[in-house]
Each structure stands twice: as C-alpha cells, then as structure tokens.
Design an enzyme around this catalytic site. Structure first.
Site, PDB file in Angstrom:
ATOM      1  N   HIS A  48       0.917  -1.234  -0.034  1.00 41.10           N
ATOM      2  CA  HIS A  48       0.126  -0.060  -0.116  1.00 41.10           C
ATOM      3  C   HIS A  48       0.801   1.183   0.015  1.00 41.10           C
ATOM      4  CE1 HIS A  48      -3.664  -1.775   0.115  1.00 41.10           C
ATOM      5  NE2 HIS A  48      -3.631  -2.537   0.973  1.00 41.10           N
ATOM      6  N   ARG A  73       6.711  -6.428   2.758  1.00 46.96           N
ATOM      7  CA  ARG A  73       5.592  -6.756   2.505  1.00 46.96           C
ATOM      8  C   ARG A  73       5.570  -6.481   0.876  1.00 46.96           C
ATOM      9  NH1 ARG A  73      -0.682  -5.340   4.524  1.00 46.96           N
ATOM     10  NH2 ARG A  73       0.090  -3.159   3.752  1.00 46.96           N
ATOM     11  N   ASP A  87      16.605 -11.934  -3.103  1.00 44.43           N
ATOM     12  CA  ASP A  87      17.711 -11.629  -3.752  1.00 44.43           C
ATOM     13  C   ASP A  87      18.365 -10.235  -3.364  1.00 44.43           C
ATOM     14  OD1 ASP A  87      18.136 -13.983  -4.799  1.00 44.43           O
ATOM     15  OD2 ASP A  87      17.852 -13.421  -6.917  1.00 44.43           O
ATOM     16  N   GLU A 152      -6.930 -12.331   5.894  1.00 50.92           N
ATOM     17  CA  GLU A 152      -7.546 -11.074   5.910  1.00 50.92           C
ATOM     18  C   GLU A 152      -8.734 -11.178   5.211  1.00 50.92           C
ATOM     19  OE1 GLU A 152      -5.039  -7.984   4.696  1.00 50.92           O
ATOM     20  OE2 GLU A 152      -4.074  -9.260   3.076  1.00 50.92           O
ATOM     21  N   ASP A 178      -8.516  -5.094   6.025  1.00 53.24           N
ATOM     22  CA  ASP A 178      -9.125  -5.966   5.001  1.00 53.24           C
ATOM     23  C   ASP A 178     -10.051  -6.696   5.441  1.00 53.24           C
ATOM     24  OD1 ASP A 178      -8.086  -5.344   2.248  1.00 53.24           O
ATOM     25  OD2 ASP A 178      -6.285  -5.772   2.968  1.00 53.24           O
TER      26      ASP A 178
HETATM   27  C1  3PY Z   1      -4.856  -5.077   6.941  1.00 56.82           C
HETATM   28  O1  3PY Z   1      -5.203  -4.528   7.870  1.00 56.82           O
HETATM   29  O2  3PY Z   1      -5.680  -5.478   6.077  1.00 56.82           O
HETATM   30  C2  3PY Z   1      -3.584  -5.077   6.587  1.00 56.82           C
HETATM   31  O3  3PY Z   1      -3.159  -5.326   5.520  1.00 56.82           O
HETATM   32  C3  3PY Z   1      -2.473  -4.342   7.352  1.00 56.82           C
HETATM   33  O4  3PY Z   1      -2.878  -3.738   8.668  1.00 56.82           O
HETATM   34 MG    MG Z   2      -4.577  -5.925   4.194  1.00 57.20          MG
END
Ligand code: 3PY
Ligand code: MG
Length: 256
Positions: A48, A73, A87, A152, A178
């Site tokens: 993000h 991430r 890498d 999530e 999410d």
């Molecule tokens: C979420 O809350 O969806 C995340 O990916 C990170 O907090």
């Molecule tokens: Mg998320």
C-alpha cells in the site's frame, strides 16, 4: 560462511513479543530515523506504499546494520517478486491475502532453494549473498527465511487451520482492515464481530505454535491483542505519525 542468522525468526519461534513499525514513506532517510527509534522490526510496505524493488533494496541497506529486523511486504505472492526481494537481501517476507493451504505451500516453495522449493538460483550477483562473499549462501539460505502470511478475509479465516498446518509458514498476520471490509464493516475493524474473529484467530495461531501478528495503533487494542496471543505487533505507521504530528503543529500555529 553461512547466510546471516535471522534473529527475528528465532525470536518468533521462542514466542517473544516483537513490536514493529510500518514504513510507507519509501525513503531510506526516513527508514533510518525509524531504525534508530527503538522498534524490534520495521515493515517495508510494498503493498500500500509506492515502494518498488530499488526503494525496498535501499531501505534494506539502511536497516540491516541497525538493530531492528526488516520485514518486506510484497503486493502479492508471485514467484518472481519473491525471488527479487530475497535476492535484494530480505530474509523475512509478509505476503498479503492468503486464503488456502495450497497458496501457503506455493509461497513456502517460492522462498526456498531446491530441493525444498523452486526459488531461482542467482544470488551470486545479489545483495543476499553479500555479492558472493557468503560462499555457503545457496546451502544455508533456506534455514534463515521467515515466511509470514496474511489472513484477512472470511475465506482465509475458514482455511486458517489448514494454513497453520503448512510447514515453513512461521507466522500468520491478521489484517484487520481488509478483514473488517470483507466481513461487511469497511473502515470499522473495531466492530464487535470483527474483534471476536480477530481474537479467535490470534488464539488459534498461537495454539498451533506459529507466531500471530497484527497491526494496531490503539494502546488498549494492542494490549487486548497481546493477551489474545499476538507476538509480532506493529504499533505505529510512519506516514500517519508524521501526518498527524504535522497537522497538529500546523493547527496550533494556523494563521487563518
Ligand atoms: C490490513 O489490515 O488489512 C493489513 O493488511 C495491514 O494492517
Ligand atoms: Mg490488508
């Protein structure tokens, strides 16, 4: 010489709480400020925040000599993106939106050299092997990879026990934002139904012997997550900390 020891992986295996901060400013200079602040780990966010491979690599170069452990991430768990991040020297990856054991197994294989997986061989010219200084990198890298997957969605929660059974998954991070949206409460991770689902998931992850992770910037909520079993907990986000402090200051001295 073997691959560098991944002390974050060891700490999680021992069940020690590790507190981290999300990095979304995409800047090695800002990453150094965070890396000197006292956190246990820092998450370089490629999902993000507008981070790409060069900005991720530059932030790894700054963070690696300092005490916090870097976690990268990626926007998605594609083999090629995983290979490039490893890498570049990432040893701990967080992969969003994992919804099945099969997906988790593919991720484990993508992070491991044969015979354990199918990570492409080529680190001789990469930062991961300290540009070939680490002679034993190819035979020792697998043991130092820490794979964290994000659950999530409701589908992910339904598959959680199967995901937890996958060897090579070190931890499961519950994404409250999410998850709340998928459960019908967009923007409201505090909704009681969402909080109950998170609490249950953190407990199941801990009971399976894996590291439960979460992000929250609310102290009471963080305490509740720790009590439910959370072990790698992001407690701040550089972007919102900076934006909030700047807005407060501008408000205090507003000329309008
Ligand atoms: C979420 O809350 O969806 C995340 O990916 C990170 O907090
Ligand atoms: Mg998320």
């Amino acid at each position: 010489m073997p691959a560098p020891e991944n002390s974050f992986k060891r700490a999680l295996a021992q069940g020690r709480p590790r507190f981290g901060c999300w990095l979304g400013l995409c800047s090695p200079y800002a990453a150094e400020i965070a890396a000197r602040a006292g956190f246990d780990w820092l998450l370089i966010d490629g999902e993000h925040a507008p981070n790409d491979l060069p900005t991720i690599a530059a932030q790894l170069q700054v963070i690696d000599p300092l005490p916090p452990q870097a976690v990268v991430r990626l926007p998605m768990g594609e083999d090629w993106a995983i290979k490039q991040a490893l890498d570049a020297g990432a040893q701990t990856l967080l992969i969003p939106l994992v919804e099945s054991a099969a997906q988790a197994e593919r991720l484990v294989r993508a992070t491991r050299y044969p015979p354990d997986g199918h990570r492409g061989m080529g680190a001789a010219l990469a930062r991961a092997s300290r540009f070939s200084e680490i002679a034993d990198y190819a035979t020792t890298a697998n043991a130092e990879i820490c794979l964290l997957v994000q659950v999530e969605t409701r589908a992910g929660l339904a598959a959680l026990d199967d995901i937890l059974a996958v060897d090579g998954v070190d931890g499961v991070f519950i994404g409250p934002t999410d998850l709340s949206a998928d459960m019908g409460y967009p923007g409201d991770p505090q909704a009681p139904e969402v909080r109950a689902a998170i609490r249950d998931a953190l407990g199941r992850i801990a009971a399976a012997g894996k590291a439960p992770g979460i992000l929250s910037v609310d102290d009471d909520e963080i305490a509740a997550h720790l009590e439910a079993g959370a072990r790698f907990v992001a407690v701040g986000i550089d972007v919102t900390l900076l934006a909030g402090a700047l807005r407060d200051r501008a408000r205090r001295w507003s000329s309008g």
